[in-house]
Motif scaffolding. Sequence first.
Motif: not given
Length: 115
Positions: A54-58, A67-84
């Motif tokens: 899986l990719r982080p977006g999945q 998710y919306a509060e952090l503005g993650l819709a356009d985040a790259d994989d590393d930013a998504l993992i950091d957020a999670m």
Amino acid sequence: MAKTVTIYHNPRCSTSRKVLGMIQESGVEPTIVKYLDTPPSHDGLRKLLDDAGLRPGQAIRRREALYAELGLADADDDALIDAMVANPILIERPIVVTDKGTRIARPAESVAEIL
């Protein structure tokens, strides 16, 4: 039957509780990681996702308000993992790891593939 099972579990999630019950009913007592209390590291989460194919977006919970509060819709994989990692409520659950594979057990019945 899988010899070792680890479940990244949220006791407040009905799907996570159902999957835990299915694992226990199969005769295996899993290692339970309450990931909200002890989230995986960045590298640890990346490995779990890589192992699951899986990719982080999945694997991120897009319906969480955060998710919306952090503005993650356009985040790259590393930013998504950091957020999670920083906000483990964003990690889709439950993640189950066995010697037969790694899955996000949604639907719950999909855990049978790796038990």
